[in-house]
Design a protein around this motif. Structure first.
Motif, mmCIF file in Angstrom:
data_model
loop_
_atom_site.group_PDB
_atom_site.id
_atom_site.type_symbol
_atom_site.label_atom_id
_atom_site.label_comp_id
_atom_site.label_asym_id
_atom_site.label_seq_id
_atom_site.Cartn_x
_atom_site.Cartn_y
_atom_site.Cartn_z
ATOM 1 N N GLY A 1 0.719 -1.238 -0.009
ATOM 2 C CA GLY A 1 -0.008 0.047 -0.008
ATOM 3 C C GLY A 1 0.941 1.305 0.033
ATOM 4 N N SER A 2 0.153 2.516 -0.203
ATOM 5 C CA SER A 2 0.776 3.672 -0.198
ATOM 6 C C SER A 2 1.100 4.429 0.929
ATOM 7 N N GLU A 3 2.465 4.971 0.984
ATOM 8 C CA GLU A 3 2.363 5.478 2.261
ATOM 9 C C GLU A 3 2.459 7.224 2.346
ATOM 10 N N LEU A 4 1.763 7.470 1.279
ATOM 11 C CA LEU A 4 1.659 9.218 0.892
ATOM 12 C C LEU A 4 0.889 9.733 2.186
ATOM 13 N N PRO A 5 1.377 10.817 2.579
ATOM 14 C CA PRO A 5 0.277 11.562 3.538
ATOM 15 C C PRO A 5 -1.054 11.807 3.001
ATOM 16 N N ASP A 6 -2.102 11.842 3.746
ATOM 17 C CA ASP A 6 -3.473 11.935 3.397
ATOM 18 C C ASP A 6 -3.717 13.043 2.566
ATOM 19 N N ALA A 7 -3.103 14.290 2.531
ATOM 20 C CA ALA A 7 -3.380 15.346 1.766
ATOM 21 C C ALA A 7 -2.786 15.296 0.271
ATOM 22 N N GLN B 1 -3.488 5.134 -5.497
ATOM 23 C CA GLN B 1 -2.059 4.386 -5.582
ATOM 24 C C GLN B 1 -2.464 2.953 -5.189
ATOM 25 N N GLY B 2 -3.510 2.421 -5.569
ATOM 26 C CA GLY B 2 -3.776 1.089 -5.298
ATOM 27 C C GLY B 2 -4.269 0.413 -3.909
ATOM 28 N N GLY B 3 -4.168 1.580 -2.751
ATOM 29 C CA GLY B 3 -4.831 1.190 -1.587
ATOM 30 C C GLY B 3 -3.857 2.158 -0.413
ATOM 31 N N LEU B 4 -4.069 2.240 0.541
ATOM 32 C CA LEU B 4 -3.511 2.984 1.530
ATOM 33 C C LEU B 4 -2.984 2.248 2.586
ATOM 34 N N ALA B 5 -1.635 2.341 2.991
ATOM 35 C CA ALA B 5 -0.986 1.494 4.033
ATOM 36 C C ALA B 5 -1.157 2.292 5.336
#
Length: 244
Positions: free
Chosen positions: A179-185, A194-198
């Motif tokens: 999963g993606s580790e991008l910040p929420d914003a 990005q395929g799903g949130l980590a």
């Protein structure tokens, strides 16, 4: 000129629209994407197997949860819903995809399992459809496909349908593994999930801080010949709603 926003739901719907259609997989508009995903049943997708989660089985074996009313969010082909029904749970199961619901229905008929399947967005289904209160809300892979703002809807749904003393059994992408580790914003800047949130353990504890943590661990890998489903890139989490 568009000046139509006047409610919280209007704001949430506006934010939904910021995501590209191909990324908007969890709302009613994403049903076509998921239908395409479930059409080819021969694909080597781990959760296509007709096996319940190893974490769910563990909770049952240890007596952490017991038969009652259950809601399976994002049930897919129904593998967990059927297991719960076989143990005497009264089960409602919901998924966006008509193809997934059809597949789950076939499996239920073959197994002689009594499950009430609902096709649609769990946030939009009426309280008559998802009547609650549920002793168990099970989510094996739905939560990590929600855009950040829809956590508000998710928590509101739990507040409405989870019984006092009831449990949330959640599996979701583990940071550092899937999963993606991008910040929420940043998801709103990129217009995609990005395929799903980590998630980290700390983030899950923060989001569900009104619930009591019973267990939070990595799901165990299960071999292909195991009767259970297990992938170590997922968190297996059990929360309990305070009784009073």
């Amino acid at each position: 000129m568009d000046r139509s926003i006047r409610t919280t739901e209007d704001v949430l719907s506006l934010l939904d629209g910021l995501f590209a259609p191909q990324a908007d997989r969890w709302t009613a508009g994403g049903a076509d994407w998921w239908d395409g995903f479930y059409t080819d049943r021969s694909k080597p997708v781990p959760f296509f197997v007709a096996k319940p989660d190893e974490s769910l089985e563990s909770y049952l074996e240890r007596g952490l949860i017991s038969p009652g009313r259950a809601l399976d969010l994002g049930c897919g082909p129904g593998r967990n819903a059927l297991r719960l029904a076989s143990l005497g749970f009264e089960v409602d199961a919901v998924d966006l995809s008509p193809a997934a619901i059809a597949w789950a229905g076939e499996r239920a008929r073959e197994a002689g399992a009594d499950v009430r399947f609902h096709c649609g967005d769990a946030f939009a289904l009426t309280s008559a459809a998802l009547s609650g209160p549920y002793d168990l809300v099970l989510d094996s892979g739905c939560f990590h496909h929600l855009p950040p703002h829809r956590r508000v809807s998710y928590l509101a749904l739990l507040d409405r349908v989870l019984a006092p003393g009831g449990h949330l059994a959640l599996t979701c992408f583990a940071a550092g593994a899937m999963g993606s580790e991008l910040p929420d914003a940043d998801f709103y800047r990129t217009s995609g999930l990005q395929g799903g949130l980590a998630y980290t353990p700390e983030s899950l504890r923060h989001i569900f801080r009104d619930l009591t943590e019973v267990e939070l661990r990595r799901m165990r890998d299960e071999p292909s010949d195991s009767p259970l489903f297990g992938e170590s890139f997922l968190w297996a989490v059990l929360f309990r709603r305070p009784a009073g």
